[in-house]
Design an enzyme around this catalytic site. Structure first.
Site, PDB file in Angstrom:
ATOM      1  N   TYR A 202      43.579  44.855  37.909  1.00  0.00           N
ATOM      2  CA  TYR A 202      42.904  44.595  39.178  1.00  0.00           C
ATOM      3  C   TYR A 202      42.885  43.121  39.557  1.00  0.00           C
ATOM      4  O   TYR A 202      42.345  42.769  40.607  1.00  0.00           O
ATOM      5  CB  TYR A 202      41.471  45.128  39.127  1.00  0.00           C
ATOM      6  CG  TYR A 202      41.394  46.628  38.942  1.00  0.00           C
ATOM      7  CD1 TYR A 202      41.767  47.490  39.959  1.00  0.00           C
ATOM      8  CD2 TYR A 202      40.949  47.174  37.733  1.00  0.00           C
ATOM      9  CE1 TYR A 202      41.702  48.868  39.791  1.00  0.00           C
ATOM     10  CE2 TYR A 202      40.881  48.554  37.558  1.00  0.00           C
ATOM     11  CZ  TYR A 202      41.265  49.389  38.587  1.00  0.00           C
ATOM     12  OH  TYR A 202      41.200  50.754  38.416  1.00  0.00           O
TER      13      TYR A 202
ATOM     14  N   HIS B   3      40.041  43.862  46.483  1.00  0.00           N
ATOM     15  CA  HIS B   3      38.669  44.228  46.122  1.00  0.00           C
ATOM     16  C   HIS B   3      38.048  43.243  45.139  1.00  0.00           C
ATOM     17  O   HIS B   3      36.851  43.321  44.857  1.00  0.00           O
ATOM     18  CB  HIS B   3      38.668  45.630  45.505  1.00  0.00           C
ATOM     19  CG  HIS B   3      37.572  46.521  46.010  1.00  0.00           C
ATOM     20  ND1 HIS B   3      36.852  46.271  47.164  1.00  0.00           N
ATOM     21  CD2 HIS B   3      37.062  47.684  45.510  1.00  0.00           C
ATOM     22  CE1 HIS B   3      35.961  47.243  47.348  1.00  0.00           C
ATOM     23  NE2 HIS B   3      36.055  48.097  46.362  1.00  0.00           N
TER      24      HIS B   3
ATOM     25  N   PHE C 260      32.715  48.169  37.159  1.00  0.00           N
ATOM     26  CA  PHE C 260      33.424  48.548  38.374  1.00  0.00           C
ATOM     27  C   PHE C 260      32.541  48.356  39.604  1.00  0.00           C
ATOM     28  O   PHE C 260      31.315  48.337  39.520  1.00  0.00           O
ATOM     29  CB  PHE C 260      33.988  49.959  38.292  1.00  0.00           C
ATOM     30  CG  PHE C 260      35.090  50.085  37.267  1.00  0.00           C
ATOM     31  CD1 PHE C 260      36.397  49.758  37.611  1.00  0.00           C
ATOM     32  CD2 PHE C 260      34.826  50.492  35.968  1.00  0.00           C
ATOM     33  CE1 PHE C 260      37.418  49.845  36.670  1.00  0.00           C
ATOM     34  CE2 PHE C 260      35.834  50.579  35.033  1.00  0.00           C
ATOM     35  CZ  PHE C 260      37.140  50.254  35.376  1.00  0.00           C
TER      36      PHE C 260
ATOM     37  N   ASN D 289      31.588  50.021  42.299  1.00  0.00           N
ATOM     38  CA  ASN D 289      30.548  50.932  42.793  1.00  0.00           C
ATOM     39  C   ASN D 289      29.393  51.131  41.822  1.00  0.00           C
ATOM     40  O   ASN D 289      28.501  51.940  42.092  1.00  0.00           O
ATOM     41  CB  ASN D 289      31.157  52.278  43.170  1.00  0.00           C
ATOM     42  CG  ASN D 289      31.805  52.983  41.998  1.00  0.00           C
ATOM     43  OD1 ASN D 289      31.936  52.398  40.926  1.00  0.00           O
ATOM     44  ND2 ASN D 289      32.222  54.223  42.195  1.00  0.00           N
TER      45      ASN D 289
ATOM     46  N   ASP E  91      34.360  41.270  49.042  1.00  0.00           N
ATOM     47  CA  ASP E  91      35.411  41.424  50.041  1.00  0.00           C
ATOM     48  C   ASP E  91      34.873  42.243  51.214  1.00  0.00           C
ATOM     49  O   ASP E  91      33.901  42.982  51.067  1.00  0.00           O
ATOM     50  CB  ASP E  91      36.620  42.136  49.428  1.00  0.00           C
ATOM     51  CG  ASP E  91      36.263  43.529  48.934  1.00  0.00           C
ATOM     52  OD1 ASP E  91      36.678  44.510  49.581  1.00  0.00           O
ATOM     53  OD2 ASP E  91      35.557  43.652  47.908  1.00  0.00           O
TER      54      ASP E  91
ATOM     55  N   ASN F 122      30.788  49.685  48.724  1.00  0.00           N
ATOM     56  CA  ASN F 122      30.142  50.447  47.645  1.00  0.00           C
ATOM     57  C   ASN F 122      29.408  49.554  46.652  1.00  0.00           C
ATOM     58  O   ASN F 122      28.394  49.961  46.076  1.00  0.00           O
ATOM     59  CB  ASN F 122      31.170  51.304  46.915  1.00  0.00           C
ATOM     60  CG  ASN F 122      31.670  52.453  47.770  1.00  0.00           C
ATOM     61  OD1 ASN F 122      30.957  52.949  48.636  1.00  0.00           O
ATOM     62  ND2 ASN F 122      32.910  52.875  47.535  1.00  0.00           N
TER      63      ASN F 122
END
Length: 216
Positions: free
Chosen positions: A17, A22, A68, A70, A95, A116
């Site tokens: 990632y 994100h 993560f 969310n 973001d 989220n």
């Protein structure tokens, strides 16, 4: 200066990632750490953490949740509770697909706006914390939003992304030093649109100068 303030970068953990849209929150925090020569990172509160003691200012905890996007709220709540930090001393960097690439928006509170990570944080601590939104632009009408935010920036976008991250570090430093009212001057696009130049009124030319000379 003993009061702790909390800077939270939102993103997804793992090398797959890195540099994705994100993860702009992680990018901003990493850039701040690099610029200030901070480190090393520790592990607390289900997050990577780094302590910072700016000269003449409150102590700061930098936080990158590792659960993560969310599920970011648990780490924020744990750090906030441990250090007895009030929400107004928290700044979350995220973001935002609703802002054009490079555009920034700093607010002292507000809604999740469809993010989220912010939604999960609000479920833990409420809405009265600061948030700095970093614009990543919107996917095309035919693109999948999830794949868009989890994808990397295009080569043509990278210069603007670098400039936005640099600007976000300046904004964060300004927020720490002068508060919301001072730091909000960084809101807006990377380059402010030029001020329209008012054209001078066109003077009418006297008819005697436009008519043809008499024929002798």
């Amino acid at each position: 200066m003993g009061i702790m303030r909390l800077l939270v970068g939102i993103g997804n953990p793992g090398p797959q990632y890195d540099q994705t849209r994100h993860n702009c929150g992680f990018m901003a925090i990493d850039a701040l750490v690099k610029r200030q020569g901070l480190g090393p990172w520790g592990k607390r509160f289900q997050a990577l953490t780094c302590d910072w003691s700016p000269a003449g200012q409150d102590k700061v905890l930098l936080l990158k949740p590792q659960s993560f996007v969310n599920q970011s709220g648990a780490a924020v709540m744990a750090a906030m509770t441990f250090y007895k930090i009030v929400p107004s001393d928290i700044l979350v960097i995220v973001d935002d697909i609703h802002l054009p690439l490079g555009h920034m928006r700093l607010r002292p509170e507000g809604s999740a706006g469809g993010h989220n990570g912010l939604r999960d944080i609000e479920q833990s601590i409420g809405k009265n914390y600061g948030r700095l939104r970093l614009g990543i632009g919107q996917p095309t009408a035919t693109a999948d939003q999830v794949n868009f935010v989890l994808g990397c920036f295009d080569q043509a976008e990278k210069a603007d992304v670098t400039a936005m991250i640099d600007k976000s570090v300046q904004c964060i430093a300004s927020w720490l030093e002068g508060g919301q009212a001072v730091a909000c001057r960084y809101n807006g696009p990377l380059v402010a649109p030029p001020t329209p130049v008012k054209s001078a009124p066109v003077k009418s030319i006297p008819p005697t100068l436009t008519s043809a000379p008499p024929i002798s």
